[in-house]
Motif scaffolding. Structure first.
Motif, mmCIF file in Angstrom:
data_model
loop_
_atom_site.group_PDB
_atom_site.id
_atom_site.type_symbol
_atom_site.label_atom_id
_atom_site.label_comp_id
_atom_site.label_asym_id
_atom_site.label_seq_id
_atom_site.Cartn_x
_atom_site.Cartn_y
_atom_site.Cartn_z
ATOM 1 N N ASP A 1 38.682 43.396 26.555
ATOM 2 C CA ASP A 1 37.657 43.466 26.430
ATOM 3 C C ASP A 1 37.439 42.157 26.039
ATOM 4 O O ASP A 1 36.209 42.267 26.077
ATOM 5 C CB ASP A 1 38.130 44.504 25.270
ATOM 6 N N GLY A 2 37.611 41.618 25.151
ATOM 7 C CA GLY A 2 36.544 40.458 24.814
ATOM 8 C C GLY A 2 37.202 38.717 25.657
ATOM 9 O O GLY A 2 36.714 37.970 25.429
ATOM 10 N N VAL A 3 37.781 38.943 26.425
ATOM 11 C CA VAL A 3 38.213 38.128 27.635
ATOM 12 C C VAL A 3 37.646 37.708 28.564
ATOM 13 O O VAL A 3 38.252 39.001 29.515
ATOM 14 C CB VAL A 3 39.332 36.972 27.283
ATOM 15 N N PRO A 4 36.724 37.215 29.164
ATOM 16 C CA PRO A 4 36.646 36.887 31.141
ATOM 17 C C PRO A 4 38.097 36.776 31.357
ATOM 18 O O PRO A 4 38.797 35.695 31.137
ATOM 19 C CB PRO A 4 35.321 35.495 31.095
ATOM 20 N N ALA A 5 38.180 38.044 32.627
ATOM 21 C CA ALA A 5 39.331 37.464 33.358
ATOM 22 C C ALA A 5 38.768 38.155 34.749
ATOM 23 O O ALA A 5 38.018 38.390 34.854
ATOM 24 C CB ALA A 5 40.465 38.278 32.764
ATOM 25 N N TYR A 6 39.082 36.872 35.266
ATOM 26 C CA TYR A 6 39.237 37.384 37.132
ATOM 27 C C TYR A 6 40.986 37.285 37.568
ATOM 28 O O TYR A 6 41.263 36.468 37.223
ATOM 29 C CB TYR A 6 38.492 36.982 37.649
ATOM 30 N N VAL A 7 40.563 38.243 39.067
ATOM 31 C CA VAL A 7 41.740 37.599 40.216
ATOM 32 C C VAL A 7 40.792 36.697 41.095
ATOM 33 O O VAL A 7 39.558 37.217 42.204
ATOM 34 C CB VAL A 7 42.654 38.821 40.950
ATOM 35 N N VAL A 8 41.383 35.251 41.343
ATOM 36 C CA VAL A 8 41.027 34.209 42.696
ATOM 37 C C VAL A 8 42.448 34.833 43.906
ATOM 38 O O VAL A 8 43.477 34.269 43.275
ATOM 39 C CB VAL A 8 40.522 33.082 42.431
ATOM 40 N N GLY A 9 41.490 34.940 44.945
ATOM 41 C CA GLY A 9 42.736 34.508 45.866
ATOM 42 C C GLY A 9 42.534 33.305 47.039
ATOM 43 O O GLY A 9 42.599 32.418 46.910
ATOM 44 N N GLN A 10 42.907 33.512 48.562
ATOM 45 C CA GLN A 10 42.950 33.293 49.661
ATOM 46 C C GLN A 10 41.406 32.460 49.897
ATOM 47 O O GLN A 10 40.507 33.637 49.298
ATOM 48 C CB GLN A 10 43.698 33.302 50.360
ATOM 49 N N ARG A 11 40.899 30.912 50.003
ATOM 50 C CA ARG A 11 39.360 31.004 50.495
ATOM 51 C C ARG A 11 38.922 30.263 48.878
ATOM 52 O O ARG A 11 37.684 31.275 48.783
ATOM 53 C CB ARG A 11 38.545 31.365 51.600
ATOM 54 N N THR A 12 40.096 30.515 47.823
ATOM 55 C CA THR A 12 38.919 30.666 47.011
ATOM 56 C C THR A 12 38.235 32.168 46.797
ATOM 57 O O THR A 12 36.967 32.366 45.926
ATOM 58 C CB THR A 12 37.858 30.131 46.497
ATOM 59 N N GLU A 13 38.379 33.063 46.738
ATOM 60 C CA GLU A 13 37.761 34.154 46.997
ATOM 61 C C GLU A 13 38.314 34.935 45.593
ATOM 62 O O GLU A 13 38.815 35.276 45.738
ATOM 63 C CB GLU A 13 38.128 35.067 48.630
ATOM 64 N N ILE A 14 36.919 36.007 44.964
ATOM 65 C CA ILE A 14 37.156 36.591 44.304
ATOM 66 C C ILE A 14 37.142 37.542 44.627
ATOM 67 O O ILE A 14 36.323 38.725 45.000
ATOM 68 C CB ILE A 14 35.824 36.354 43.237
ATOM 69 N N LEU A 15 38.477 38.747 43.522
ATOM 70 C CA LEU A 15 39.068 39.662 44.955
ATOM 71 C C LEU A 15 38.686 41.019 43.329
ATOM 72 O O LEU A 15 38.754 41.815 43.865
ATOM 73 C CB LEU A 15 40.131 39.746 44.821
ATOM 74 N N ALA A 16 38.991 40.467 42.219
ATOM 75 C CA ALA A 16 38.960 41.394 40.879
ATOM 76 C C ALA A 16 38.213 41.037 39.765
ATOM 77 O O ALA A 16 38.455 40.089 39.847
ATOM 78 C CB ALA A 16 39.625 42.593 40.839
ATOM 79 N N TRP A 17 37.572 41.474 39.197
ATOM 80 C CA TRP A 17 37.698 40.900 37.438
ATOM 81 C C TRP A 17 36.635 42.194 36.822
ATOM 82 O O TRP A 17 36.790 43.113 37.225
ATOM 83 C CB TRP A 17 36.088 40.407 37.972
ATOM 84 N N ASN A 18 36.476 41.594 35.407
ATOM 85 C CA ASN A 18 36.311 42.938 34.758
ATOM 86 C C ASN A 18 34.828 42.624 34.069
ATOM 87 O O ASN A 18 34.343 41.701 34.148
ATOM 88 C CB ASN A 18 37.573 42.548 33.152
#
Length: 308
Positions: free
Chosen positions: A135-152
């Protein structure tokens, strides 16, 4: 967590594969050009040098290989080169661990990459649920080609609500090089741009036959002079932790530390987590953004760029 990526249509642009032999040749040439004889304890051959950095014969001498052998390698012919020779050349060129790995990928490419690059990237449901609990921190998942796949939710509050963007635009390289609002978001935009290009270079070494990556590089090369300049350096590095300074449109200056954690069962995906120093102004600003909830994401950098 926001929605899972769906398969994208085949990209326009270059569409083909990157030239692995040309990539190997340019990488070795640019690494050799940055070294001087005195840097490696050699005496120069004559006062007037016609090339920047080390000559091929000097590099071959340092690596303990023949000039003809090294010349073939620098011309892009890595066929049958041994790991021991690559290690010697990496030491002679004073390559970092990331550069050494990149050289190995270019000279001795794996044969299974083409099929894997065509599959849509998926984020495990449990990983998405984990993001939501942070909840309190920005977080995301990055994959191939610097694609942003998921985030909170906090990542959307800090970096913009990527769900408002077309899926193809949820890509760090496109955001950083093609959107003015992201140029304003990062205080040291140049360093962020360098980090992105270095990541794409490493991706290209692992997957030179990925048509989507080739198309992305082609698009950015056409649309961004800064990208062309940085891509031509052939620099590679991994940046797994550090500090990012941001100028947020709602809360002003943010100093956020980050950690990038590669998934143990999928080396092509990383979870990136940001946090502020406890009891700092940045920590207070993050709490303020969290309290605003959806209003913060609607006012952040995630607004779609105006159409031309």
């Amino acid at each position: 967590m926001d929605e899972q990526p769906e398969p994208l249509p085949e990209p326009a642009g270059t569409g083909g594969a990157l030239d692995r032999r040309a990539e190997l040749s340019e990488f070795l040439r640019t690494r050799r050009a940055r070294l001087k004889p005195e840097d490696v304890g050699l005496r120069g051959f004559g006062r007037h040098r016609r090339v920047p950095g080390l000559r091929r014969e000097e590099l071959a001498q340092l690596a303990g290989v023949s000039v003809a052998y090294y010349t073939r390698l620098e011309q892009g012919n890595g066929r049958n080169v041994s790991a021991e020779v690559l290690d010697s050349i990496a030491r002679a060129l004073r390559l970092s661990d990331a550069e050494h790995a990149h050289l190995t990928h270019l000279a001795k490419p794996k044969q299974h990459r083409k099929k894997s690059s065509a599959r849509p990237q998926q984020v495990r449901t449990s990983l998405g649920q984990l993001l939501d609990t942070m909840d309190g921190v920005p977080a995301y998942v990055v994959g191939q080609r610097t694609e942003i796949l998921a985030w909170n939710r906090m990542a959307a509050a800090v970096f913009g609500d990527w769900s408002e963007l077309p899926q193809a635009e949820r890509n760090w390289a496109r955001l950083v090089f093609l959107r003015p609002d992201y140029r304003e978001l990062f205080v040291d935009w140049e360093q962020k741009a360098i980090d992105i290009v270095c990541a794409l270079r490493m991706d290209a070494g692992c997957r030179p036959d990925d048509p989507r990556l080739s198309a992305l590089v082609g698009e950015l090369s056409v649309k961004s002079e800064e990208f062309r300049r940085l891509w031509a350096t052939h620099d590679v590095k991994e940046k797994n932790h550090g500090v990012k300074l941001l100028h947020h449109p709602l809360v002003g200056e943010l100093a956020l530390q980050f950690e990038s954690l590669r998934l143990p069962d999928d080396s092509e995906q990383s979870v990136v987590i940001y946090h502020a120093e406890p009891a700092s102004p940045s920590a207070d600003a993050l709490r303020l953004l969290a309290s605003w909830g959806a209003d913060a994401t609607r006012s952040g950098t995630g607004r779609p760029a105006p159409s031309a």
